[in-house]
Design a protein around this motif. Sequence first.
Motif, PDB file in Angstrom:
ATOM      1  N   ARG A 177       0.823  -1.213   0.000  1.00  0.00           N
ATOM      2  CA  ARG A 177       0.000   0.000   0.000  1.00  0.00           C
ATOM      3  C   ARG A 177       0.863   1.271   0.000  1.00  0.00           C
ATOM      4  NH1 ARG A 177      -5.379  -0.754   3.787  1.00  0.00           N
ATOM      5  NH2 ARG A 177      -6.583  -1.907   2.257  1.00  0.00           N
ATOM      6  N   SER A 178       1.994   1.226  -0.684  1.00  0.00           N
ATOM      7  CA  SER A 178       2.839   2.417  -0.793  1.00  0.00           C
ATOM      8  C   SER A 178       2.042   3.562  -1.404  1.00  0.00           C
ATOM      9  CB  SER A 178       4.049   2.140  -1.694  1.00  0.00           C
ATOM     10  OG  SER A 178       4.926   1.238  -1.088  1.00  0.00           O
ATOM     11  N   HIS A 179       2.287   4.761  -0.894  1.00  0.00           N
ATOM     12  CA  HIS A 179       1.605   5.924  -1.449  1.00  0.00           C
ATOM     13  C   HIS A 179       2.357   7.194  -1.100  1.00  0.00           C
ATOM     14  CE1 HIS A 179      -0.159   5.321   2.613  1.00  0.00           C
ATOM     15  NE2 HIS A 179      -0.071   6.639   2.685  1.00  0.00           N
ATOM     16  N   ILE A 180       1.984   8.257  -1.767  1.00  0.00           N
ATOM     17  CA  ILE A 180       2.488   9.589  -1.436  1.00  0.00           C
ATOM     18  C   ILE A 180       1.360  10.319  -0.738  1.00  0.00           C
ATOM     19  CG2 ILE A 180       3.331  11.783  -2.333  1.00  0.00           C
ATOM     20  CD1 ILE A 180       4.418  10.179  -4.749  1.00  0.00           C
ATOM     21  N   GLN A 181       1.678  10.909   0.398  1.00  0.00           N
ATOM     22  CA  GLN A 181       0.667  11.634   1.152  1.00  0.00           C
ATOM     23  C   GLN A 181       1.068  13.102   1.255  1.00  0.00           C
ATOM     24  OE1 GLN A 181      -0.356   9.861   5.005  1.00  0.00           O
ATOM     25  NE2 GLN A 181      -2.413   9.683   4.174  1.00  0.00           N
ATOM     26  N   ILE A 182       0.066  13.945   1.275  1.00  0.00           N
ATOM     27  CA  ILE A 182       0.266  15.390   1.385  1.00  0.00           C
ATOM     28  C   ILE A 182      -0.568  15.890   2.545  1.00  0.00           C
ATOM     29  CG2 ILE A 182      -0.033  17.635   0.260  1.00  0.00           C
ATOM     30  CD1 ILE A 182      -0.007  16.052  -2.427  1.00  0.00           C
ATOM     31  N   ALA A 183       0.050  16.668   3.423  1.00  0.00           N
ATOM     32  CA  ALA A 183      -0.682  17.387   4.465  1.00  0.00           C
ATOM     33  C   ALA A 183      -0.693  18.855   4.055  1.00  0.00           C
ATOM     34  CB  ALA A 183      -0.024  17.216   5.828  1.00  0.00           C
ATOM     35  N   VAL A 184      -1.872  19.379   3.800  1.00  0.00           N
ATOM     36  CA  VAL A 184      -2.013  20.784   3.396  1.00  0.00           C
ATOM     37  C   VAL A 184      -2.220  21.613   4.658  1.00  0.00           C
ATOM     38  CG1 VAL A 184      -3.362  22.451   2.063  1.00  0.00           C
ATOM     39  CG2 VAL A 184      -2.966  20.146   1.153  1.00  0.00           C
ATOM     40  N   ARG A 185      -1.240  22.450   4.973  1.00  0.00           N
ATOM     41  CA  ARG A 185      -1.307  23.312   6.149  1.00  0.00           C
ATOM     42  C   ARG A 185      -1.996  24.638   5.824  1.00  0.00           C
ATOM     43  NH1 ARG A 185       1.945  21.717  10.317  1.00  0.00           N
ATOM     44  NH2 ARG A 185       2.290  23.851  11.045  1.00  0.00           N
ATOM     45  N   ASN A 186      -1.783  25.139   4.618  1.00  0.00           N
ATOM     46  CA  ASN A 186      -2.367  26.407   4.191  1.00  0.00           C
ATOM     47  C   ASN A 186      -3.572  26.118   3.294  1.00  0.00           C
ATOM     48  OD1 ASN A 186      -3.021  28.859   3.065  1.00  0.00           O
ATOM     49  ND2 ASN A 186      -0.967  29.332   2.323  1.00  0.00           N
ATOM     50  N   PRO A 187      -4.792  26.366   3.780  1.00  0.00           N
ATOM     51  CA  PRO A 187      -5.975  26.006   2.980  1.00  0.00           C
ATOM     52  C   PRO A 187      -6.062  26.741   1.648  1.00  0.00           C
ATOM     53  CG  PRO A 187      -6.598  27.290   4.936  1.00  0.00           C
ATOM     54  CD  PRO A 187      -5.146  26.950   5.081  1.00  0.00           C
ATOM     55  N   ARG A 188      -5.355  27.869   1.502  1.00  0.00           N
ATOM     56  CA  ARG A 188      -5.369  28.594   0.229  1.00  0.00           C
ATOM     57  C   ARG A 188      -4.683  27.806  -0.886  1.00  0.00           C
ATOM     58  NH1 ARG A 188      -6.593  33.956   0.284  1.00  0.00           N
ATOM     59  NH2 ARG A 188      -5.124  34.380  -1.422  1.00  0.00           N
ATOM     60  N   CYS A 189      -3.963  26.763  -0.524  1.00  0.00           N
ATOM     61  CA  CYS A 189      -3.315  25.922  -1.533  1.00  0.00           C
ATOM     62  C   CYS A 189      -4.286  24.981  -2.218  1.00  0.00           C
ATOM     63  CB  CYS A 189      -2.183  25.118  -0.896  1.00  0.00           C
ATOM     64  SG  CYS A 189      -0.763  26.128  -0.440  1.00  0.00           S
ATOM     65  N   ILE A 190      -5.480  24.820  -1.656  1.00  0.00           N
ATOM     66  CA  ILE A 190      -6.504  23.985  -2.296  1.00  0.00           C
ATOM     67  C   ILE A 190      -7.294  24.879  -3.236  1.00  0.00           C
ATOM     68  CG2 ILE A 190      -8.512  22.505  -1.939  1.00  0.00           C
ATOM     69  CD1 ILE A 190      -7.348  21.831   0.833  1.00  0.00           C
ATOM     70  N   LYS A 191      -7.108  24.677  -4.530  1.00  0.00           N
ATOM     71  CA  LYS A 191      -7.688  25.566  -5.543  1.00  0.00           C
ATOM     72  C   LYS A 191      -9.075  25.137  -5.997  1.00  0.00           C
ATOM     73  CE  LYS A 191      -3.967  27.973  -5.408  1.00  0.00           C
ATOM     74  NZ  LYS A 191      -3.982  29.245  -4.644  1.00  0.00           N
ATOM     75  N   GLY A 192      -9.480  23.931  -5.646  1.00  0.00           N
ATOM     76  CA  GLY A 192     -10.806  23.475  -6.011  1.00  0.00           C
ATOM     77  C   GLY A 192     -10.992  22.018  -5.652  1.00  0.00           C
ATOM     78  N   TYR A 193     -12.261  21.621  -5.547  1.00  0.00           N
ATOM     79  CA  TYR A 193     -12.611  20.231  -5.265  1.00  0.00           C
ATOM     80  C   TYR A 193     -13.401  19.675  -6.438  1.00  0.00           C
ATOM     81  CZ  TYR A 193     -11.495  21.225  -0.347  1.00  0.00           C
ATOM     82  OH  TYR A 193     -10.857  21.564   0.821  1.00  0.00           O
ATOM     83  N   PHE A 194     -13.391  18.372  -6.580  1.00  0.00           N
ATOM     84  CA  PHE A 194     -14.157  17.741  -7.642  1.00  0.00           C
ATOM     85  C   PHE A 194     -14.522  16.322  -7.241  1.00  0.00           C
ATOM     86  CE2 PHE A 194      -9.703  16.860  -8.477  1.00  0.00           C
ATOM     87  CZ  PHE A 194      -9.678  15.536  -8.876  1.00  0.00           C
ATOM     88  N   LYS A 195     -15.524  15.803  -7.920  1.00  0.00           N
ATOM     89  CA  LYS A 195     -15.929  14.414  -7.728  1.00  0.00           C
ATOM     90  C   LYS A 195     -15.189  13.570  -8.761  1.00  0.00           C
ATOM     91  CE  LYS A 195     -19.975  11.442  -7.289  1.00  0.00           C
ATOM     92  NZ  LYS A 195     -21.450  11.387  -7.302  1.00  0.00           N
ATOM     93  N   PRO A 196     -14.329  12.645  -8.322  1.00  0.00           N
ATOM     94  CA  PRO A 196     -13.556  11.843  -9.294  1.00  0.00           C
ATOM     95  C   PRO A 196     -14.468  10.990 -10.169  1.00  0.00           C
ATOM     96  CG  PRO A 196     -12.644  11.630  -7.083  1.00  0.00           C
ATOM     97  CD  PRO A 196     -13.968  12.331  -6.939  1.00  0.00           C
ATOM     98  N   ILE A 197     -14.039  10.797 -11.394  1.00  0.00           N
ATOM     99  CA  ILE A 197     -14.766   9.963 -12.348  1.00  0.00           C
ATOM    100  C   ILE A 197     -14.261   8.535 -12.204  1.00  0.00           C
ATOM    101  CG2 ILE A 197     -15.219   9.516 -14.786  1.00  0.00           C
ATOM    102  CD1 ILE A 197     -14.689  12.541 -15.251  1.00  0.00           C
ATOM    103  N   ALA A 198     -15.149   7.620 -11.885  1.00  0.00           N
ATOM    104  CA  ALA A 198     -14.776   6.213 -11.774  1.00  0.00           C
ATOM    105  C   ALA A 198     -14.865   5.565 -13.151  1.00  0.00           C
ATOM    106  CB  ALA A 198     -15.702   5.501 -10.795  1.00  0.00           C
ATOM    107  N   THR A 199     -13.761   4.938 -13.564  1.00  0.00           N
ATOM    108  CA  THR A 199     -13.756   4.229 -14.851  1.00  0.00           C
ATOM    109  C   THR A 199     -13.485   2.758 -14.606  1.00  0.00           C
ATOM    110  OG1 THR A 199     -11.411   4.699 -15.136  1.00  0.00           O
ATOM    111  CG2 THR A 199     -12.957   6.262 -16.101  1.00  0.00           C
ATOM    112  N   GLY A 200     -13.696   1.945 -15.629  1.00  0.00           N
ATOM    113  CA  GLY A 200     -13.569   0.509 -15.484  1.00  0.00           C
ATOM    114  C   GLY A 200     -12.223  -0.009 -15.146  1.00  0.00           C
TER     115      GLY A 200
END
Length: 200
Positions: A177-200
């Motif tokens: 389960r290797s992964h890259i994780q990000i902790a966003v400390r400054n909320p201004r760094c989040i430029k937008g949210y979206f609903k991911p598209i699930a594909t097959g």
Amino acid sequence: MWGLYQNQPAFVLGFHGCDAAIADCIVSGAEHVLKSNKPYDWLGTGAYFWESSPHRAMEWAEDMAKRPSTNPRRVQNPAVVGAIIDLGNCCNLFDSAALDELRNAWDILSLLGMPDGSDVPENKGSTPDRLGRYRDRAVIEFMHELRKQSGLPDYDTVRAAFPEGGELYPQAGFTARSHIQIAVRNPRCIKGYFKPIATG
């Protein structure tokens, strides 16, 4: 010395596992991904995302849905929300300078002890993943405090690899389960949210 290159010049996609009702609120703009401030959060205080991995975010949400909880924000219906993240001034723990800075924070913290006079906590866990990253959090937060005391700019985000899940196959250097994780400390760094598209 190389501070000019701490600013990451590109957006990344981050994914956050949560309950479907919360995901809908986030995507609609009614709320944001909350900052986590738990004593075992390995990258310190921040809103946590899996970089470029909606699959891993969904796995986490599904795991949380199986656990009993009285938290009103508990995961009942697993979902994933995507975020467009500007890493900004990033403590990028893939970079040797950032690792040196973190080690320096440890060297000082291990000599001084915690600001409240208590012992520096230990990482805990019954598996090699050591999911209770109490020490890592303490060192990260101390590093941020050292930057503040030195007049250095705050980090907007912290980014690191997490080798989780044990060997992918016998004698593998990869983990399941290797992964890259990000902790966003400054909320201004989040430029937008979206609903991911699930594909097959």
